[in-house]
Design a protein around this motif. Structure first.
Motif, mmCIF file in Angstrom:
data_model
loop_
_atom_site.group_PDB
_atom_site.id
_atom_site.type_symbol
_atom_site.label_atom_id
_atom_site.label_comp_id
_atom_site.label_asym_id
_atom_site.label_seq_id
_atom_site.Cartn_x
_atom_site.Cartn_y
_atom_site.Cartn_z
ATOM 1 N N LYS A 86 -41.573 -5.115 20.145
ATOM 2 C CA LYS A 86 -42.209 -5.111 21.518
ATOM 3 C C LYS A 86 -42.555 -6.512 21.943
ATOM 4 C CE LYS A 86 -45.940 -2.907 23.917
ATOM 5 N NZ LYS A 86 -47.220 -1.863 23.695
ATOM 6 N N PRO A 87 -41.871 -6.882 22.749
ATOM 7 C CA PRO A 87 -42.362 -8.266 23.240
ATOM 8 C C PRO A 87 -43.667 -8.322 24.109
ATOM 9 C CG PRO A 87 -39.999 -8.068 23.783
ATOM 10 C CD PRO A 87 -40.620 -6.650 23.303
ATOM 11 N N GLU A 88 -44.449 -9.515 23.863
ATOM 12 C CA GLU A 88 -45.769 -9.585 24.264
ATOM 13 C C GLU A 88 -45.446 -9.242 26.037
ATOM 14 O OE1 GLU A 88 -49.063 -12.934 24.890
ATOM 15 O OE2 GLU A 88 -48.009 -12.963 23.035
ATOM 16 N N GLY A 89 -46.321 -8.444 26.518
ATOM 17 C CA GLY A 89 -46.393 -8.361 28.079
ATOM 18 C C GLY A 89 -45.544 -6.956 28.411
ATOM 19 N N GLU A 90 -44.639 -6.607 27.430
ATOM 20 C CA GLU A 90 -43.850 -5.494 27.744
ATOM 21 C C GLU A 90 -44.144 -4.127 27.215
ATOM 22 O OE1 GLU A 90 -39.749 -6.259 27.220
ATOM 23 O OE2 GLU A 90 -39.770 -8.321 27.978
ATOM 24 N N ARG A 91 -43.725 -3.175 28.057
ATOM 25 C CA ARG A 91 -44.246 -1.833 27.444
ATOM 26 C C ARG A 91 -43.330 -1.132 26.300
ATOM 27 N NH1 ARG A 91 -46.247 1.393 32.710
ATOM 28 N NH2 ARG A 91 -48.095 0.039 33.264
ATOM 29 N N ARG A 92 -41.950 -1.537 26.448
ATOM 30 C CA ARG A 92 -41.372 -0.889 25.552
ATOM 31 C C ARG A 92 -40.617 -1.845 24.698
ATOM 32 N NH1 ARG A 92 -37.582 3.292 29.456
ATOM 33 N NH2 ARG A 92 -39.607 4.296 30.294
ATOM 34 N N LYS A 93 -40.410 -1.293 23.277
ATOM 35 C CA LYS A 93 -39.668 -2.184 22.141
ATOM 36 C C LYS A 93 -38.251 -2.351 22.703
ATOM 37 C CE LYS A 93 -42.256 -0.763 18.242
ATOM 38 N NZ LYS A 93 -42.221 -0.305 16.780
#
Length: 156
Positions: A126-133
């Motif tokens: 899950k990248p920083e600032g994103e909701r999904r993996k």
């Protein structure tokens, strides 16, 4: 007693005459049971080569002097990888690598050299600032000394 180094030399003489072939494993048990496993850099090992190597080894040893049992085989797809040549054969293929620290990595073998391998693994992160993996590729440099067992991953 038949010595392992003697069998290794006999197999090496055969592989010199047959380019691309190499010994994967040579073992001798206490009862003079000789086990030899061979492979080829690019091609599967055919039965004719197994027969020729068997005859070559038997011809170099004297059964009258010391009796022995001989088993010659090819390294199969499920045989654990050992040695640089065996790893290089599987470049571009998916491997399962169990590290000595107990971690299992599954990925595509990118390269193999004298020191180790490069394995591309895909992990869901899950990248920083994103909701999904999402799938993120990582290239792992793994030293041979850190590998407990590596095998080709068969997919059915």
């Amino acid at each position: 007693m038949i010595e392992k180094k003697d069998i290794e030399q006999i197999v090496a003489a055969f592989t010199e005459l047959h380019p691309g072939y190499f010994a994967v494993r040579v073992e001798i048990s206490g009862a003079n049971k000789i086990e030899v496993e061979v492979d080829h850099d690019t091609d599967p090992v055919d039965i004719d080569t197994i027969v020729a190597l068997t005859k070559h080894i038997e011809g170099a040893l004297d059964r009258d002097q010391e009796d022995f049992e001989l088993e010659v085989s090819s390294a199969g797809l499920t045989t654990p990888l050992e040695g640089v040549r065996r790893y290089r054969k599987f470049v571009g293929k998916e491997l399962e690598v169990l590290l000595k620290k107990g971690v299992k990595e599954v990925g595509v073998l990118q390269s193999a050299d004298d020191n180790g391998i490069v394995l591309t693994v895909t992990r869901m992160e899950k990248p920083e600032g994103e909701r999904r993996k999402r799938a993120v590729e990582h290239q792992l440099d793994i030293a041979y000394a850190d590998i407990k067992r590596a095998t080709y991953l068969l997919k059915v």
